[in-house]
Design a protein around this motif. Structure first.
Motif, mmCIF file in Angstrom:
data_model
loop_
_atom_site.group_PDB
_atom_site.id
_atom_site.type_symbol
_atom_site.label_atom_id
_atom_site.label_comp_id
_atom_site.label_asym_id
_atom_site.label_seq_id
_atom_site.Cartn_x
_atom_site.Cartn_y
_atom_site.Cartn_z
ATOM 1 N N GLY A 90 40.257 -36.247 28.879
ATOM 2 C CA GLY A 90 39.889 -36.392 30.287
ATOM 3 C C GLY A 90 39.002 -35.275 30.803
ATOM 4 N N VAL A 91 38.801 -34.237 29.990
ATOM 5 C CA VAL A 91 37.955 -33.109 30.395
ATOM 6 C C VAL A 91 36.492 -33.496 30.228
ATOM 7 C CG1 VAL A 91 37.333 -30.711 29.986
ATOM 8 C CG2 VAL A 91 39.712 -31.439 29.738
ATOM 9 N N LYS A 92 35.737 -33.457 31.325
ATOM 10 C CA LYS A 92 34.319 -33.819 31.307
ATOM 11 C C LYS A 92 33.531 -32.752 32.057
ATOM 12 C CE LYS A 92 35.236 -38.789 31.075
ATOM 13 N NZ LYS A 92 34.982 -40.117 31.692
ATOM 14 N N LYS A 93 32.811 -31.930 31.311
ATOM 15 C CA LYS A 93 32.111 -30.805 31.925
ATOM 16 C C LYS A 93 30.590 -30.921 31.856
ATOM 17 C CE LYS A 93 32.628 -27.972 27.722
ATOM 18 N NZ LYS A 93 33.116 -26.681 27.187
ATOM 19 N N PHE A 94 30.099 -32.026 31.258
ATOM 20 C CA PHE A 94 28.652 -32.216 31.158
ATOM 21 C C PHE A 94 28.231 -33.340 32.107
ATOM 22 C CE2 PHE A 94 30.125 -30.602 27.049
ATOM 23 C CZ PHE A 94 29.332 -29.472 26.924
ATOM 24 N N GLN A 95 27.397 -33.011 33.080
ATOM 25 C CA GLN A 95 27.028 -33.962 34.133
ATOM 26 C C GLN A 95 25.565 -34.401 34.030
ATOM 27 O OE1 GLN A 95 27.534 -32.509 38.128
ATOM 28 N NE2 GLN A 95 27.632 -34.554 38.994
ATOM 29 N N CYS A 96 25.357 -35.690 34.252
ATOM 30 C CA CYS A 96 24.006 -36.243 34.251
ATOM 31 C C CYS A 96 23.336 -35.930 35.593
ATOM 32 C CB CYS A 96 24.054 -37.756 34.021
ATOM 33 S SG CYS A 96 22.444 -38.556 34.169
ATOM 34 N N ASP A 97 22.162 -35.348 35.549
ATOM 35 C CA ASP A 97 21.447 -34.993 36.773
ATOM 36 C C ASP A 97 20.933 -36.219 37.520
ATOM 37 O OD1 ASP A 97 21.824 -32.293 36.240
ATOM 38 O OD2 ASP A 97 19.944 -32.114 35.117
ATOM 39 N N GLU A 98 20.796 -37.331 36.807
ATOM 40 C CA GLU A 98 20.251 -38.544 37.413
ATOM 41 C C GLU A 98 21.293 -39.294 38.241
ATOM 42 O OE1 GLU A 98 17.225 -40.003 37.431
ATOM 43 O OE2 GLU A 98 16.261 -38.350 36.371
ATOM 44 N N CYS A 99 22.462 -39.510 37.671
ATOM 45 C CA CYS A 99 23.467 -40.344 38.347
ATOM 46 C C CYS A 99 24.799 -39.644 38.595
ATOM 47 C CB CYS A 99 23.719 -41.613 37.533
ATOM 48 S SG CYS A 99 24.432 -41.300 35.884
ATOM 49 N N GLY A 100 24.944 -38.429 38.084
ATOM 50 C CA GLY A 100 26.172 -37.678 38.322
ATOM 51 C C GLY A 100 27.318 -38.007 37.392
ATOM 52 N N LYS A 101 27.111 -38.938 36.459
ATOM 53 C CA LYS A 101 28.177 -39.314 35.531
ATOM 54 C C LYS A 101 28.537 -38.131 34.646
ATOM 55 C CE LYS A 101 29.542 -43.042 32.382
ATOM 56 N NZ LYS A 101 29.119 -44.287 31.702
ATOM 57 N N MET A 102 29.846 -37.975 34.389
ATOM 58 C CA MET A 102 30.334 -36.842 33.621
ATOM 59 C C MET A 102 30.672 -37.261 32.192
ATOM 60 S SD MET A 102 30.272 -34.406 35.920
ATOM 61 C CE MET A 102 31.221 -33.106 35.120
ATOM 62 N N PHE A 103 30.501 -36.313 31.257
ATOM 63 C CA PHE A 103 30.781 -36.574 29.851
ATOM 64 C C PHE A 103 31.571 -35.429 29.239
ATOM 65 C CE2 PHE A 103 27.104 -38.983 31.014
ATOM 66 C CZ PHE A 103 27.298 -40.210 30.407
ATOM 67 N N GLY A 104 32.374 -35.764 28.247
ATOM 68 C CA GLY A 104 33.181 -34.753 27.572
ATOM 69 C C GLY A 104 32.411 -33.997 26.515
#
Length: 309
Positions: A90-104
């Protein structure tokens, strides 16, 4: 450049000349023979033997002994499993600058960003649909193969991928962590919540054949099978069904699966019948007659009653 096949012995040829009273940078001449490691299966070349070894295990050995306990995905090496497991924390610290979606994982973010680029270079040979990622194409192609090896023990529904089965099983577990902000209704998966949100948006899906409208695209898709004349045949008895889900439910009869009532022990072929039966023990009557106000436990009972008016 010399390309080494499989088992190289790394060799270096080095000539060093040092002259007195001369700058080192002018007097040292170092030449090394740079060697590469080539995979005999696909021809891919690597700088390091360890990279070649890892590549062969992952891509050509067919051995995947490390299984994710959460989603069942298999991996050839433990490192890939460990990296994959981070998704489920559930830890997601990488964020997309385009849409804000988070990734682990940063690699997943990088793959995701291709979507925003609009580039879709992977095409399905069956239907021509384009994808921005090769992994998305691979998942899509399983649908055309018709292979569904993952069966739900509760209702018999079949799935192409185990992760889809795991998501589906949340329905039977009763766990509903996704709440609609509009009406407060709870759902077992985010996809079901997103589909439900279309109701509040007023979006309708209309059948081009008869004009009937549906709140959900899945409802329209199932309905269109009627116009297409598509039937799903049971391999055991030959009975035909309009939807695969109805066929899967029917197949439980041939498997001998029974659903038992904990209250009275009565058994049913389908879980839906057991669910309706449990309303009797619960004393719940949620179906009301608009004419006289009488309440009924099942919709069928209400329908029979309405006929008497």
């Amino acid at each position: 450049m010399e390309v080494i096949k499989e088992e190289p012995d790394v060799k270096f040829e080095c000539d060093v000349i040092i002259t007195e009273n001369e700058d080192i940078q002018d007097t040292v001449n170092l030449s090394a023979e740079v060697e590469k490691f080539e995979c005999l299966e696909c021809g891919k070349v690597f700088d390091h033997k360890s990279s070649l070894t890892r590549h062969k295990i992952v891509n050509h050995s067919g051995v995947k002994e490390y299984e994710c306990k959460v989603c069942g995905k298999l991996f050839g090496i433990k490192y890939d499993l460990t990296k994959h497991s981070q998704i489920h924390t559930g830890v997601k610290k990488f964020q997309c600058d385009e849409c804000g979606k988070m990734f682990g994982q940063k690699s997943n973010l990088t793959q995701h960003q291709v979507v925003h680029s609009g580039v879709k270079k992977y095409q399905c040979d069956e239907c021509g649909k384009m994808y921005s990622q090769k992994s998305s194409l691979s998942k899509h192609q399983v649908l055309h193969s018709g292979v569904k090896n993952f069966r739900c023990d509760e209702c018999g529904k079949l799935f192409s991928h185990k992760i889809n089965l795991n998501q589906h099983q949340l329905i039977h577990s009763g766990v509903k962590n996704f709440e609609c902000e509009e009406c407060g209704k709870l759902f077992g998966s985010r996809s079901n919540l997103n589909e439900h949100l279309l109701i509040h948006s007023g979006v309708k899906f209309t059948c081009s054949e008869c004009g009937k409208q549906f709140d959900y695209r899945s409802g329209l898709t199932k309905h269109q099978l009627i116009h297409a004349g598509v039937k799903f045949e049971c391999g055991e008895c030959g009975k035909l069904f309009r939807s695969r889900s109805n066929l899967n439910e029917h197949s439980l009869i041939h498997l001998g699966v029974k659903f038992s009532c904990d209250e009275c022990g009565k058994q049913f072929n389908f879980k839906s019948n057991l669910t309706r039966h449990l309303l009797i023990h619960a004393g719940i009557k949620k179906f009301k007659c608009d004419e006289c106000g009488k309440l009924f436990r099942t919709k069928q009972d209400l329908t029979r009653h309405v006929a008497t008016h």
